[in-house]
Design a protein around this motif. Structure first.
Motif, PDB file in Angstrom:
ATOM      1  N   GLU A  42     -28.794 -59.132  65.236  1.00 27.67           N
ATOM      2  CA  GLU A  42     -30.214 -59.394  64.978  1.00 27.67           C
ATOM      3  C   GLU A  42     -30.383 -60.462  63.902  1.00 27.67           C
ATOM      4  O   GLU A  42     -31.195 -61.382  64.048  1.00 27.67           O
ATOM      5  CB  GLU A  42     -30.916 -58.103  64.541  1.00 27.67           C
ATOM      6  CG  GLU A  42     -32.388 -58.296  64.207  1.00 27.67           C
ATOM      7  CD  GLU A  42     -33.040 -57.054  63.636  1.00 27.67           C
ATOM      8  OE1 GLU A  42     -34.039 -57.202  62.890  1.00 27.67           O
ATOM      9  OE2 GLU A  42     -32.570 -55.933  63.917  1.00 27.67           O
ATOM     10  N   GLN A 135     -35.010 -52.860  69.081  1.00 26.92           N
ATOM     11  CA  GLN A 135     -35.053 -53.645  70.310  1.00 26.92           C
ATOM     12  C   GLN A 135     -36.378 -54.392  70.344  1.00 26.92           C
ATOM     13  O   GLN A 135     -37.443 -53.778  70.285  1.00 26.92           O
ATOM     14  CB  GLN A 135     -34.916 -52.734  71.531  1.00 26.92           C
ATOM     15  CG  GLN A 135     -33.528 -52.118  71.686  1.00 26.92           C
ATOM     16  CD  GLN A 135     -33.397 -51.278  72.940  1.00 26.92           C
ATOM     17  OE1 GLN A 135     -34.374 -50.753  73.469  1.00 26.92           O
ATOM     18  NE2 GLN A 135     -32.174 -51.133  73.434  1.00 26.92           N
ATOM     19  N   ALA A 136     -36.311 -55.713  70.430  1.00 22.70           N
ATOM     20  CA  ALA A 136     -37.524 -56.532  70.400  1.00 22.70           C
ATOM     21  C   ALA A 136     -37.248 -57.868  71.059  1.00 22.70           C
ATOM     22  O   ALA A 136     -36.126 -58.381  71.014  1.00 22.70           O
ATOM     23  CB  ALA A 136     -37.984 -56.745  68.960  1.00 22.70           C
ATOM     24  N   GLU A 137     -38.281 -58.455  71.686  1.00 22.43           N
ATOM     25  CA  GLU A 137     -38.123 -59.777  72.288  1.00 22.43           C
ATOM     26  C   GLU A 137     -37.831 -60.816  71.222  1.00 22.43           C
ATOM     27  O   GLU A 137     -36.953 -61.667  71.374  1.00 22.43           O
ATOM     28  CB  GLU A 137     -39.385 -60.152  73.068  1.00 22.43           C
ATOM     29  CG  GLU A 137     -39.596 -59.351  74.335  1.00 22.43           C
ATOM     30  CD  GLU A 137     -40.753 -59.863  75.153  1.00 22.43           C
ATOM     31  OE1 GLU A 137     -41.240 -60.983  74.869  1.00 22.43           O
ATOM     32  OE2 GLU A 137     -41.172 -59.168  76.091  1.00 22.43           O
ATOM     33  N   VAL A 138     -38.582 -60.768  70.122  1.00 24.16           N
ATOM     34  CA  VAL A 138     -38.300 -61.592  68.950  1.00 24.16           C
ATOM     35  C   VAL A 138     -37.662 -60.682  67.919  1.00 24.16           C
ATOM     36  O   VAL A 138     -38.237 -59.650  67.573  1.00 24.16           O
ATOM     37  CB  VAL A 138     -39.589 -62.217  68.372  1.00 24.16           C
ATOM     38  CG1 VAL A 138     -39.285 -63.012  67.106  1.00 24.16           C
ATOM     39  CG2 VAL A 138     -40.270 -63.091  69.411  1.00 24.16           C
ATOM     40  N   LYS A 249     -43.312 -56.030  66.188  1.00 26.90           N
ATOM     41  CA  LYS A 249     -43.375 -55.779  67.629  1.00 26.90           C
ATOM     42  C   LYS A 249     -41.975 -55.437  68.112  1.00 26.90           C
ATOM     43  O   LYS A 249     -41.069 -56.267  68.050  1.00 26.90           O
ATOM     44  CB  LYS A 249     -43.931 -57.000  68.347  1.00 26.90           C
ATOM     45  CG  LYS A 249     -45.377 -57.310  67.980  1.00 26.90           C
ATOM     46  CD  LYS A 249     -45.883 -58.537  68.711  1.00 26.90           C
ATOM     47  CE  LYS A 249     -47.338 -58.828  68.333  1.00 26.90           C
ATOM     48  NZ  LYS A 249     -47.862 -60.043  68.997  1.00 26.90           N
ATOM     49  N   GLY A 250     -41.812 -54.231  68.602  1.00 22.14           N
ATOM     50  CA  GLY A 250     -40.509 -53.781  69.060  1.00 22.14           C
ATOM     51  C   GLY A 250     -40.393 -52.275  68.940  1.00 22.14           C
ATOM     52  O   GLY A 250     -41.347 -51.596  68.539  1.00 22.14           O
ATOM     53  N   LYS A 271     -30.282 -49.407  79.171  1.00 23.43           N
ATOM     54  CA  LYS A 271     -30.567 -50.831  79.361  1.00 23.43           C
ATOM     55  C   LYS A 271     -29.305 -51.661  79.600  1.00 23.43           C
ATOM     56  O   LYS A 271     -29.385 -52.869  79.815  1.00 23.43           O
ATOM     57  CB  LYS A 271     -31.319 -51.379  78.139  1.00 23.43           C
ATOM     58  CG  LYS A 271     -32.746 -50.859  78.028  1.00 23.43           C
ATOM     59  CD  LYS A 271     -33.537 -51.607  76.968  1.00 23.43           C
ATOM     60  CE  LYS A 271     -34.991 -51.163  76.963  1.00 23.43           C
ATOM     61  NZ  LYS A 271     -35.808 -51.927  75.994  1.00 23.43           N
TER      62      LYS A 271
END
Length: 287
Positions: A42, A135-138, A249-250, A271
């Motif tokens: 990350e 877990q996050a897109e960004v 966000k996540g 996942k």
């Protein structure tokens, strides 16, 4: 530009005993890699190129994991295990600069961060705790880094929790600026649910500027003889220094306790492209 990330990993991991008697809790495996690798990934994905571990005695295996392993690489190459060889090499090459400082006694998160001060120097830095996987897109820490650069002020990651759970966390009070951003007016460490100023709890991602070290040095030792990071943050706020919190966000997973660790493994395994579908089918037979 923020380049450095501090990862405090000196804790004893008592909530995961006896597994953590000889294995650092950060090295417990989540699917196919130790939990700490997800945290480092990350940081690297967010552009943080210098990783600083705050370790204690017995935690050297964390550093070894990110080091070269010539014997293992030679054996994999000789056996033609190209895919595994690439995975091993990726781990040892992912960090541009890795260093460590030893915290002789685990005396609170504030003391761990202060221990890293000589390696951080006079520049802003990120802090990522190994118990929290996100877990996050960004990447979560990237969200904080970008907001801290925009505001030129410290930013702390927070999330809304059921009120009955806030006693396990630092809890913020402040002004809701919209879009998940808060300007803090106070922070309370592990309050009783009925006394908590909000349901917005701090999780293990932070961006600080070097002034935090001066506040940590002036902060009195708190409960249990520990140096509490939240006390230093509260002192900054009391001095009128702007400190912000961001509802990232996540999805956060807590690997620091048994049920949280099992949930984390399941979430990441479901996942995983290699085993996710087979695991999903197996879980359905159990339920």
């Amino acid at each position: 530009m923020i380049r450095k990330a501090v990862l405090p990993v000196a804790g004893l991991g008592t909530r995961m005993l006896p597994a953590t008697k000889v294995i650092p809790k950060e090295m417990l495996c989540v699917v196919d890699r130790p939990a700490i690798q997800y945290v480092v990934e990350e940081a690297v994905a967010a552009g943080l190129s210098e990783i600083i571990f705050v370790i204690s005695r017995g935690k050297e295996s964390i550093l070894d994991h990110f080091d070269l392993s010539p014997e293992l690489e030679a054996e994999l190459e000789a056996r033609g295990k190209t895919a595994l060889l690439e995975k091993v090499r990726r781990v040892s090459s992912m960090v541009e600069s890795l260093s460590a400082v030893r915290q002789k006694r685990a005396l609170g998160l504030g003391q761990a961060i202060l221990t890293a001060a000589p390696l951080v120097g006079n520049e802003p830095f990120a802090v990522l705790l190994g118990d929290d996987l996100v877990q996050a897109e960004v990447p979560c820490i990237q969200q904080l880094v970008e907001k801290a650069a925009e505001l030129r002020a410290p930013v702390i990651a927070v999330e809304r929790l059921p009120r009955e759970k806030v006693s396990l966390y630092g809890v913020i009070a402040g002004e809701d600026l919209g879009g998940g951003l808060w300007r803090l007016s106070g922070v309370v460490e592990k309050p009783r649910p009925e006394e908590a100023p909000s349901e917005i709890a701090i999780i293990g991602r932070y961006v600080f500027f070097p002034e935090i070290f001066d506040y940590l040095r002036r902060t009195p030792w708190g409960a249990g003889g520990e140096l509490q990071l939240t006390d230093a943050v509260a002192a900054m706020i009391a001095d009128g220094r702007p400190v912000y919190a961001l509802e990232f966000k996540g999805t956060r997973y807590d690997t620091g306790n048994k049920i949280g660790f099992v949930k984390t493994v399941l979430a990441y395994a479901l996942k995983d492209p290699e085993i996710g579908e087979e695991l999903r089918q197996y879980l359905q037979t159990l339920l």
